[in-house]
Design an enzyme around this catalytic site. Structure first.
Site, PDB file in Angstrom:
ATOM      1  N   ARG A 178      -0.888  -1.987  -6.724  1.00 48.61           N
ATOM      2  CA  ARG A 178      -0.832  -3.117  -5.905  1.00 48.61           C
ATOM      3  C   ARG A 178      -1.997  -4.265  -6.485  1.00 48.61           C
ATOM      4  NH1 ARG A 178      -1.015  -4.774  -0.152  1.00 48.61           N
ATOM      5  NH2 ARG A 178      -3.247  -5.063   0.663  1.00 48.61           N
ATOM      6  N   HIS A 234      -4.042  -9.521   3.428  1.00 50.81           N
ATOM      7  CA  HIS A 234      -5.597  -9.789   3.882  1.00 50.81           C
ATOM      8  C   HIS A 234      -5.957 -10.759   4.723  1.00 50.81           C
ATOM      9  CE1 HIS A 234      -6.151  -8.238  -0.701  1.00 50.81           C
ATOM     10  NE2 HIS A 234      -6.073  -7.385   0.375  1.00 50.81           N
ATOM     11  N   TYR A 266      -9.812  -8.733  -4.966  1.00 53.84           N
ATOM     12  CA  TYR A 266      -8.787  -7.786  -5.311  1.00 53.84           C
ATOM     13  C   TYR A 266      -8.161  -8.318  -6.420  1.00 53.84           C
ATOM     14  CZ  TYR A 266      -5.447  -4.478  -3.144  1.00 53.84           C
ATOM     15  OH  TYR A 266      -4.784  -3.405  -2.675  1.00 53.84           O
ATOM     16  N   LYS A 325      -2.671  -2.998   7.881  1.00 53.54           N
ATOM     17  CA  LYS A 325      -3.857  -2.579   8.405  1.00 53.54           C
ATOM     18  C   LYS A 325      -3.933  -3.318   9.872  1.00 53.54           C
ATOM     19  CE  LYS A 325      -6.642  -0.687   4.398  1.00 53.54           C
ATOM     20  NZ  LYS A 325      -7.922  -0.840   3.760  1.00 53.54           N
ATOM     21  N   ARG A 366       0.696  -1.119  -0.044  1.00 49.76           N
ATOM     22  CA  ARG A 366       0.058  -0.101  -0.074  1.00 49.76           C
ATOM     23  C   ARG A 366       1.027   1.212  -0.070  1.00 49.76           C
ATOM     24  NH1 ARG A 366      -2.118  -3.578   3.985  1.00 49.76           N
ATOM     25  NH2 ARG A 366      -4.125  -4.351   3.501  1.00 49.76           N
ATOM     26  N   HIS A 379      -2.715   2.712  -6.018  1.00 49.32           N
ATOM     27  CA  HIS A 379      -3.264   1.900  -5.581  1.00 49.32           C
ATOM     28  C   HIS A 379      -3.565   0.425  -6.446  1.00 49.32           C
ATOM     29  CE1 HIS A 379      -4.794  -0.345  -1.868  1.00 49.32           C
ATOM     30  NE2 HIS A 379      -5.959  -0.520  -2.283  1.00 49.32           N
TER      31      HIS A 379
END
Length: 311
Positions: free
Chosen positions: A255, A278, A287, A184, A161, A252
């Site tokens: 990615r 993830h 994704y 995250k 990211r 993004h």
């Protein structure tokens, strides 16, 4: 809109403190929770004629929830944002119900609106390569050109990211064969670093005019401060204009492209899940914009029954 009662305000702050302590929620997440739940509680206070305290939550009915959701949509909230707000409201309500023995059935049984799934749009492999070689052309100075190239190479070559790339420090340079990335929710993952990414960062560190101390940001802005992600977004916008790429070709998207191209080349879906950080395989599936045929290939190669094994 009414102010919420002191009792509810105190309860909300206690719940937010619990989210921070138990789930290590980020400040941005906590701010969003506070905003969403506060708006809900204020709406319900208005809707019920200014009732105070926590007990009125148990008296909320399905029609009240529909009225709140209609109000939120009318002020421009998207289905996705409303679903997020409802999730926060349910989390808070569930917490306070356990503490005070309430049964707020209508709140907890409310269904979130369906949001259209917006699949990411990866760019073609040749276009990604063109981005890596062209982004330098948008910079005014050689070291800035090297910096922008290094950042986009990390996005596409390592699946980072933009916030993760810009969180690297001087201690990370020169790059090793792997990077330990905190993504995250504070989740850590190990990401392999391609030689091209190491070389791009080496070229940048050789040219940058600022001292890169171990504890300082690796990527610097023109005046020496930490690089703002908007600078890379702007460089990407100029690059896609030069290359004639669509507006969806964002940092993004690089990615997304990393993941999609890996899978197309035969990469394992679960391995790509780990590389991206993830929590859910279904997130990785969406994704990577995997089509049904490719998913069946992965399934048939990996599933015991599909390949004839009884184990």
């Amino acid at each position: 809109m009414s102010l919420i009662s002191p009792a509810l305000s105190d309860a909300l702050e206690s719940w937010l403190a619990a989210q921070k302590a138990l789930k290590d929620a980020s400040q941005n997440t906590l701010d969003a929770y506070r905003r969403d739940v506060s708006r809900f509680l204020a709406f319900m206070a208005d809707h019920s004629g200014g009732a105070h305290g926590t007990a009125p939550l148990a008296r909320v009915e399905t029609r009240d929830m529909r009225a709140w959701m209609a109000h939120e949509r009318a002020r421009g909230l998207s289905a996705r944002s409303l679903a997020r707000a409802l999730s926060a409201v349910k989390g808070f309500t569930r917490w306070i119900a356990r503490r005070e023995g309430l049964e707020p059935t209508a709140i907890l049984s409310t269904r979130a609106p369906r949001a259209k799934t917006r699949l990411p749009r990866p760019i073609a492999p040749e276009a990604a390569r063109d981005v890596l070689t062209t982004v330098a052309e948008t910079a005014r100075e050689d070291w800035i050109a090297a910096r922008d190239t290094a950042v986009v190479t990390l996005l596409y070559g390592c699946g980072l990211r933009i916030s993760e790339a810009l969180s690297l420090t001087g201690a990370d340079a020169p790059l090793a064969e792997t990077l330990r990335i905190t993504g995250k929710g504070g989740k850590e993952r190990i990401v392999p670093v391609l030689p091209a990414a190491r070389e791009a960062v080496d070229r940048y560190t050789a040219l940058v005019p600022y001292d890169i101390a171990p504890a300082s940001p690796l990527f610097r802005g023109a005046r020496g401060g930490k690089l703002n992600p908007k600078i890379i977004q702007n460089a990407m916008a100029q690059t896609r204009a030069l290359l004639g790429l669509p507006a969806t070709a964002t940092p993004h998207a690089l990615r997304h492209s990393f993941a999609t191209h890996l899978l197309s080349a035969g990469g394992d879906l679960r391995a790509i899940q780990e590389l991206l950080g993830h929590a859910s395989l279904s997130t990785t599936q969406a994704y990577t914009a995997v089509d049904t045929a490719r998913l069946m290939e992965v399934y048939e190669a990996a599933h015991p029954r599909a390949n004839g094994s009884s184990g």
